[in-house]
Scaffold this active site. Structure first.
Site, PDB file in Angstrom:
ATOM      1  N   ARG A   1       0.880  -1.183   0.000  1.00 29.33           N
ATOM      2  CA  ARG A   1       0.000   0.000   0.000  1.00 29.33           C
ATOM      3  C   ARG A   1       0.910   1.222   0.000  1.00 29.33           C
ATOM      4  O   ARG A   1       1.688   1.409   0.939  1.00 29.33           O
ATOM      5  CB  ARG A   1      -0.918  -0.018   1.226  1.00 29.33           C
TER       6      ARG A   1
ATOM      7  N   GLN B   1     -10.091  -4.015  -3.667  1.00 30.50           N
ATOM      8  CA  GLN B   1     -11.406  -3.542  -3.209  1.00 30.50           C
ATOM      9  C   GLN B   1     -12.451  -3.778  -4.293  1.00 30.50           C
ATOM     10  O   GLN B   1     -13.547  -4.285  -4.030  1.00 30.50           O
ATOM     11  CB  GLN B   1     -11.320  -2.054  -2.865  1.00 30.50           C
TER      12      GLN B   1
ATOM     13  N   HIS C   1      -7.418   0.854  -6.379  1.00 25.70           N
ATOM     14  CA  HIS C   1      -7.621  -0.083  -5.265  1.00 25.70           C
ATOM     15  C   HIS C   1      -8.251  -1.360  -5.855  1.00 25.70           C
ATOM     16  O   HIS C   1      -9.426  -1.645  -5.627  1.00 25.70           O
ATOM     17  CB  HIS C   1      -8.528   0.573  -4.215  1.00 25.70           C
TER      18      HIS C   1
ATOM     19  N   ARG D   1     -13.333  -9.019   0.881  1.00 29.65           N
ATOM     20  CA  ARG D   1     -11.937  -8.663   0.584  1.00 29.65           C
ATOM     21  C   ARG D   1     -11.065  -9.912   0.699  1.00 29.65           C
ATOM     22  O   ARG D   1     -10.233 -10.192  -0.161  1.00 29.65           O
ATOM     23  CB  ARG D   1     -11.435  -7.596   1.576  1.00 29.65           C
TER      24      ARG D   1
ATOM     25  N   ASP E   1     -17.494   6.724  -0.987  1.00 29.03           N
ATOM     26  CA  ASP E   1     -16.211   6.556  -0.291  1.00 29.03           C
ATOM     27  C   ASP E   1     -15.920   7.887   0.402  1.00 29.03           C
ATOM     28  O   ASP E   1     -16.597   8.903   0.142  1.00 29.03           O
ATOM     29  CB  ASP E   1     -15.115   6.194  -1.320  1.00 29.03           C
TER      30      ASP E   1
ATOM     31  N   CYS F   1     -16.473   1.222   0.733  1.00 31.70           N
ATOM     32  CA  CYS F   1     -15.272   0.396   0.948  1.00 31.70           C
ATOM     33  C   CYS F   1     -14.825   0.410   2.400  1.00 31.70           C
ATOM     34  O   CYS F   1     -14.102  -0.478   2.830  1.00 31.70           O
ATOM     35  CB  CYS F   1     -14.155   0.875   0.034  1.00 31.70           C
TER      36      CYS F   1
HETATM   37  N1   CP Z   1     -11.267  -0.603   2.382  1.00 29.48           N
HETATM   38  C1   CP Z   1      -9.988  -0.618   2.827  1.00 29.48           C
HETATM   39  O1   CP Z   1      -9.019  -0.758   2.051  1.00 29.48           O
HETATM   40  O2   CP Z   1      -9.877  -0.505   4.172  1.00 29.48           O
HETATM   41  P1   CP Z   1      -8.510  -0.281   4.968  1.00 29.48           P
HETATM   42  O3   CP Z   1      -7.985   1.061   4.594  1.00 29.48           O
HETATM   43  O4   CP Z   1      -8.887  -0.389   6.422  1.00 29.48           O
HETATM   44  O5   CP Z   1      -7.542  -1.365   4.558  1.00 29.48           O
HETATM   45  N1  NVA Z   2     -10.117   6.475  -1.072  1.00 25.61           N
HETATM   46  C1  NVA Z   2      -9.718   6.008   0.242  1.00 25.61           C
HETATM   47  C2  NVA Z   2      -9.934   4.537   0.337  1.00 25.61           C
HETATM   48  C3  NVA Z   2      -9.617   3.934   1.690  1.00 25.61           C
HETATM   49  C4  NVA Z   2      -9.805   2.469   1.721  1.00 25.61           C
HETATM   50  C5  NVA Z   2      -8.275   6.392   0.503  1.00 25.61           C
HETATM   51  O1  NVA Z   2      -7.445   6.268  -0.409  1.00 25.61           O
HETATM   52  O2  NVA Z   2      -7.972   6.814   1.609  1.00 25.61           O
END
Ligand code: CP
Ligand code: NVA
Length: 335
Positions: free
Chosen positions: A111, A141, A138, A300, A232, A272
């Site tokens: 990430r 997701q 993502h 997930r 989101d 999400c």
């Molecule tokens: N939806 C998602 O990716 O959640 P987290 O940021 O908690 O991993």
């Molecule tokens: N769009 C959000 C998604 C978190 C799972 C972010 O990038 O923070």
């Protein structure tokens, strides 16, 4: 894997974006995910002796836990590397980092802030790299979301999903999976927050083959008649400096009971997570029977495990130095 386990087709080396998967591969992945969800029994030792590194430059609940628990369910083990305080590339080059990891582990889940960090990791590493969220995409997701949608609407090609809010990473991956699988998507964002135009163009190009209709608008009432309403956070990780001004800019895009009322009968609400109650969604909606947000969270794990199984199928051994230069394997060079 036990003898009864279904056959698993290998994928491209990495999963950085859903554009790397064909429609058939996504469908296979969703089938495998549903199979896993029904019964992990045949897959309990599928990734025995395999190790996954999970490196995170940003916080996570769902992604971290679902990858770690999921990999363990398949017989492997996971190591978490916290990069929230020192980004990749700061202590040593991203390439060197990858070339170390590939000597010990079989897969990297990452990430990152910048998508390019993932690209550099994938280019340098001979082992698979999976995008666990970047500023652009993502994909894990969206795979879980497609699995969740399919559980509610087996005839996925006949549905319309409305995404309200920021044209962000989650929105980009949703557009790509809609285009690949052939369901319609209406992206509803305030002026100035539309999704990245290159990704929109790519989604349109993919959609030409699947009859998916992609609509972009700033009119919140365009959510009417849709079968799934998705939102989101208005402020993604990394965008925090703009948080205060965004509240007013996004207020008209909040998912309220009246948005759900104008959606199709039996429409579902998706997010999400993490959710910001009273901002992008009100509690009355996220806590309603229409909400499937925790199914998305559970899925997930199944979707990611399907990716891992397909990715590591036939490719489970790390590329050791002997594989890189077979002509020198075992050779002792005289001093
Ligand atoms: N939806 C998602 O990716 O959640 P987290 O940021 O908690 O991993
Ligand atoms: N769009 C959000 C998604 C978190 C799972 C972010 O990038 O923070």
């Amino acid at each position: 894997m036990t003898p009864n386990a279904p056959s698993i087709e290998p994928l491209a080396k990495d999963l950085l974006s859903l554009s790397q998967l064909s429609r058939d591969e996504i469908s296979q992945m969703l089938d495998t995910a549903s199979e896993l969800k029904r019964d992990y029994g045949p897959f309990r030792t599928a990734l025995r002796d395999k190790t996954m590194v999970m490196l995170f430059e940003k916080p996570s609940l769902r992604t971290r836990v679902s990858f770690e628990v999921g990999f363990t369910k398949l017989g492997g083990s996971a190591i978490y590397l916290d990069h929230q305080h020192n980004r990749l590339g700061e202590r040593e080059s991203i390439g060197d980092y990858a070339r170390n990891l590939e000597r010990w582990v079989e897969v990297i889940v990452a990430r990152t802030f910048e998508h390019d960090t993932l690209v550099q990791l994938a280019e340098a590493a001979s082992i698979p790299v999976i995008n666990a969220l970047s500023d652009m995409y993502h994909p894990c997701q969206a795979l879980a979301d497609a699995l969740t949608l399919r559980e509610h609407f087996p005839d996925l090609e006949r549905i319309k999903l409305a995404y309200l809010g920021d044209g962000n990473n989650v929105c980009h991956s949703l557009m790509l999976i809609a285009a690949k699988l052939g369901f319609d998507i209406t992206v509803i964002t305030p002026q100035g927050f539309a999704p990245n135009s290159k990704i929109v163009a790519l989604a349109h190009e993919i959609a030409n083959d699947t009859d998916c209709v992609i609509t972009l608008t700033s009119d919140a009432s365009a959510a009417a008649g849709h079968h799934a309403i998705y939102t989101d956070t208005w402020v993604s990780m990394g965008d925090e400096t703009e948080a205060a001004q965004r509240q007013a800019q996004f207020a008209a895009y909040q998912v309220t009971e009246s948005v759900m009322a104008m959606a199709a009968k039996n429409a579902i609400f998706m997010h999400c997570l993490p959710a910001h109650r009273g901002h992008e969604v009100v509690s009355e909606v996220i806590d309603s029977p229409q909400s499937v947000v925790f199914d998305q969270a559970e899925n997930r794990m199944h979707a990611q495990n399907a990716v891992l199984l397909h990715m590591l199928a036939g490719n489970c051994a790390p590329q050791h130095c002997d594989d890189r230069s077979p002509e020198h394997a075992g050779e002792i060079v005289p001093g």
